[in-house]
Design a protein around this motif. Structure first.
Motif, PDB file in Angstrom:
ATOM      1  N   VAL A 144       0.853  -1.185   0.000  1.00 28.42           N
ATOM      2  CA  VAL A 144       0.000   0.000   0.000  1.00 28.42           C
ATOM      3  C   VAL A 144       0.891   1.238   0.000  1.00 28.42           C
ATOM      4  O   VAL A 144       1.757   1.386   0.865  1.00 28.42           O
ATOM      5  CB  VAL A 144      -0.930   0.021   1.222  1.00 28.42           C
ATOM      6  N   LEU A 145       0.738   2.098  -0.966  1.00 24.66           N
ATOM      7  CA  LEU A 145       1.569   3.293  -1.106  1.00 24.66           C
ATOM      8  C   LEU A 145       0.715   4.525  -0.874  1.00 24.66           C
ATOM      9  O   LEU A 145      -0.310   4.734  -1.534  1.00 24.66           O
ATOM     10  CB  LEU A 145       2.191   3.346  -2.498  1.00 24.66           C
ATOM     11  N   ASP A 146       1.120   5.343   0.098  1.00 23.12           N
ATOM     12  CA  ASP A 146       0.429   6.603   0.363  1.00 23.12           C
ATOM     13  C   ASP A 146       1.028   7.672  -0.562  1.00 23.12           C
ATOM     14  O   ASP A 146       2.070   8.270  -0.265  1.00 23.12           O
ATOM     15  CB  ASP A 146       0.613   6.996   1.826  1.00 23.12           C
ATOM     16  N   ILE A 147       0.402   7.889  -1.703  1.00 25.92           N
ATOM     17  CA  ILE A 147       0.939   8.780  -2.725  1.00 25.92           C
ATOM     18  C   ILE A 147       1.061  10.207  -2.219  1.00 25.92           C
ATOM     19  O   ILE A 147       2.071  10.881  -2.451  1.00 25.92           O
ATOM     20  CB  ILE A 147       0.058   8.722  -3.986  1.00 25.92           C
ATOM     21  N   GLU A 148       0.071  10.686  -1.521  1.00 24.91           N
ATOM     22  CA  GLU A 148       0.087  12.080  -1.040  1.00 24.91           C
ATOM     23  C   GLU A 148       1.221  12.305  -0.036  1.00 24.91           C
ATOM     24  O   GLU A 148       1.901  13.335  -0.064  1.00 24.91           O
ATOM     25  CB  GLU A 148      -1.260  12.425  -0.415  1.00 24.91           C
ATOM     26  N   LYS A 149       1.438  11.328   0.828  1.00 17.78           N
ATOM     27  CA  LYS A 149       2.502  11.461   1.822  1.00 17.78           C
ATOM     28  C   LYS A 149       3.869  11.481   1.163  1.00 17.78           C
ATOM     29  O   LYS A 149       4.742  12.280   1.520  1.00 17.78           O
ATOM     30  CB  LYS A 149       2.420  10.300   2.813  1.00 17.78           C
ATOM     31  N   LEU A 150       4.073  10.601   0.169  1.00 20.33           N
ATOM     32  CA  LEU A 150       5.351  10.547  -0.528  1.00 20.33           C
ATOM     33  C   LEU A 150       5.586  11.822  -1.338  1.00 20.33           C
ATOM     34  O   LEU A 150       6.698  12.361  -1.369  1.00 20.33           O
ATOM     35  CB  LEU A 150       5.399   9.330  -1.461  1.00 20.33           C
TER      36      LEU A 150
END
Length: 426
Positions: free
Chosen positions: A9-15
């Motif tokens: 699961v990748l948190d795009i906004e956080k990255l």
């Protein structure tokens, strides 16, 4: 055997926010950048040629354990500087602080010192350099208790460290501090440029001519290495020929082709001229410091963008001319090379090593016309025939007499044979 797939699961906004933050704090590039790390491919050829022995100057070697012994001497020289100066320590700190951003921008990498430590470092190092130059040029600034100038080995190491590319501070801050602090009573002619010139003529007199200050504009030099580079800077040449191949006969091969060698009158090492079979080469002194000087100038050129590679071009040319000890000997016999190394092999080996990882730009090679002229001369069979005749048959007065006697004997023999034939026919 069963396998499991793991869903990541990748948190795009956080990255994305993390990337933006890293970009915002990224050190901006500046046109002021002039102090660089030596490229690794050069450094690994001779680590010692780029590494300070005794003193760190500037940020790149600051704080190294093996150089900390000199920090006390820096503080003593700062005290000497302030006693001589008309400015207070507060005045000096303010001047450096006002220029902190510009000073940091002169380095090719981010300097991890806070403002207080950075300003203090520049103050100590700048005062140290100024006092070294003053004490070198004016003996009245020295004292018997001076632990640097009283030891030939110590001041020798300091001189060595001052010309290293990684061991620099911007020249403008030296100049500004000197002007702020100048107590020129009895020494009105002094300036940082004059002191720097005097310092290097005492150390590299074959590279830095006595009257060089009248020939170049030194008002915009960036640091000590740049000063040394400008000392040999040639005039801009128009319509340089593109270099197809860097092939040139050695000194011995040129000699065999009839080229004569003469000591050039110019103090500019790059002012090598070829005319009517005579190659005029300015005097070159080779000693233990020559490799250090050329390597750091070479490294500086490779870190510049569009300022010309004439020192690197000079290294390439000389490395091709002096491929073997006998080439060095020929130039030494003509007064061109002054060799202070152990033997001639040391000189040829030095330039072969310098040529490793040396950058060459065929479209902008400084000696392209010279290379073409020498190759053209050597390809002419008439020139080689004349040289062979002179070197093999007319190299001594007795050889000349022998050749003339042999020629006369041959002519007399021919005449006698003709007369004998005529008598028979008649």
């Amino acid at each position: 055997m069963m396998t499991r797939s793991v869903e990541i699961v990748l948190d795009i906004e956080k990255l994305a926010m993390s990337v933006r933050n890293e970009l915002e704090v990224l050190h901006s590039l500046s046109d002021d950048c002039c102090i660089h790390r030596v490229p690794k491919r050069l450094r690994q050829l001779n680590e010692k040629a780029y590494t300070p022995r005794a003193v760190s100057i500037g940020a790149l070697h600051h704080g190294k354990q093996e150089l900390k012994a000199m920090e006390e001497h820096k503080r003593r020289y700062l005290r000497d500087f302030l006693e001589w100066s008309k400015a207070s320590v507060e005045d000096c700190i303010k001047l450096i602080k006002d220029n902190e951003i510009r000073l940091r921008n002169c380095y090719s990498e981010t300097i991890g010192l806070n403002s207080e430590n950075f300003v203090k470092m520049i103050l100590l190092d700048a005062a140290f350099i100024i006092m070294v130059l003053l004490k070198q040029c004016l003996k009245e600034f020295r004292s018997k208790k001076d632990r640097i100038f009283s030891k030939p080995g110590m001041i020798g190491d300091v001189r060595f460290d001052i010309l290293l590319l990684e061991n620099q501070i911007p020249f403008f801050i030296l100049d500004d501090l000197f002007k702020l602090s100048t107590n020129s009573e009895g020494h009105e002619e002094l300036s940082m440029i004059v002191l720097t010139h005097k310092f290097f003529t005492d150390t590299f007199d074959s590279w830095v001519a006595k009257h060089i200050l009248d020939e170049h504009d030194f008002s915009k030099i960036e640091h000590m290495v740049d000063f040394l580079r400008v000392c040999q800077q040639p005039p801009k040449l128009q319509n340089r020929k593109k270099l197809k191949k860097l092939i040139i006969p050695s000194v011995t091969e040129l000699h065999q082709a009839g080229v004569k060698f003469e000591l050039g009158s110019s103090r500019k090492l790059l002012n090598i001229k070829f005319n009517r079979g005579i190659l005029k080469v300015p005097s070159l002194q080779i000693d233990d410091n020559t490799e250090i000087l050329l390597r750091n100038l070479q490294a500086f050129e490779q870190c510049l963008c569009d300022r010309g590679n004439y020192v690197s071009d000079y290294i390439s040319l000389v490395s091709l001319l002096v491929k073997a000890p006998k080439d060095v000997d020929l130039l030494a016999q003509n007064g061109i090379i002054e060799n202070w190394l152990v033997n001639s092999e040391g000189v040829s080996t030095l330039f072969q090593k310098l040529e490793q990882e040396n950058l060459l730009i065929p479209d902008d090679f400084y000696f392209s016309s010279l290379v073409e002229e020498l190759n053209s001369y050597c390809k002419n069979p008439w020139n080689k025939w004349k040289a062979t005749l002179k070197q093999d048959y007319f190299n001594t007065p007795w050889a000349v007499i022998s050749v003339i006697a042999a020629a006369i004997l041959l002519i007399l023999t021919v005449i006698q044979s003709v007369c004998s034939i005529l008598q028979v026919l008649i």
